[in-house]
Structure formats: C-alpha cells, structure tokens
Write a protein that holds these residues in place. Structure first.
Motif, PDB file in Angstrom:
ATOM      1  N   HIS A 131       0.843  -1.194   0.000  1.00  7.69           N
ATOM      2  CA  HIS A 131       0.000   0.000   0.000  1.00  7.69           C
ATOM      3  C   HIS A 131       0.873   1.236   0.000  1.00  7.69           C
ATOM      4  O   HIS A 131       1.880   1.302   0.695  1.00  7.69           O
ATOM      5  CB  HIS A 131      -0.923   0.006   1.214  1.00  7.69           C
ATOM      6  CG  HIS A 131      -1.838  -1.177   1.263  1.00  7.69           C
ATOM      7  ND1 HIS A 131      -2.915  -1.321   0.413  1.00  7.69           N
ATOM      8  CD2 HIS A 131      -1.804  -2.301   2.021  1.00  7.69           C
ATOM      9  CE1 HIS A 131      -3.507  -2.472   0.675  1.00  7.69           C
ATOM     10  NE2 HIS A 131      -2.859  -3.086   1.646  1.00  7.69           N
ATOM     11  N   GLY A 132       0.488   2.222  -0.790  1.00  5.16           N
ATOM     12  CA  GLY A 132       1.190   3.502  -0.767  1.00  5.16           C
ATOM     13  C   GLY A 132       2.376   3.580  -1.704  1.00  5.16           C
ATOM     14  O   GLY A 132       2.985   4.633  -1.838  1.00  5.16           O
ATOM     15  N   SER A 133       2.764   2.528  -2.364  1.00  2.83           N
ATOM     16  CA  SER A 133       3.879   2.602  -3.304  1.00  2.83           C
ATOM     17  C   SER A 133       3.362   2.374  -4.715  1.00  2.83           C
ATOM     18  O   SER A 133       3.407   1.281  -5.248  1.00  2.83           O
ATOM     19  CB  SER A 133       4.957   1.582  -2.949  1.00  2.83           C
ATOM     20  OG  SER A 133       4.428   0.280  -3.010  1.00  2.83           O
TER      21      SER A 133
END
Length: 60
Positions: A53-55
């Motif tokens: 998540h988030g990359s």
C-alpha cells in the motif's frame, strides 16, 4: 489398462485435510492448488501475494 487405486484411509484423509487447512491459514491474497494424480492428492501448493500500500510508483 487400468490400475486399481489404493483406498485412502481415514487417517490419510485427515492428514490431507490438515495440510490444506495449514496452507489456507493466514492467507489473505493468493491461491492454494491441489494436484491429484491417479485419484490421489500428490501435492499441495500455496501461492501468496503481498499487496504493498502507498507505493504506486508515481512521483508528484
């Protein structure tokens, strides 16, 4: 030509079910593949995917 299959005992059945349960335990994303040869389970394979998540790879 057909080869008579060895009957699977209740103990063998329970062992196979335990292994399938172990493969499923804690699996959030992925697959469990059961390979059968001549009517008997010969392999249980667990493929697990991890989602990061988030990359997203995008720069702002």
């Amino acid at each position: 030509m057909s080869i008579p299959l060895k009957p699977v005992s209740a103990e063998d059945d329970a062992s196979i079910l335990r292994e399938v349960q172990n493969a499923l335990a804690g699996l959030r994303f992925g697959a469990v593949e059961i390979t059968v040869h001549n009517g008997q389970v010969v392999q249980i394979e667990r493929k697990e995917k991890f989602r990061l998540h988030g990359s997203t790879g995008k720069t702002q």
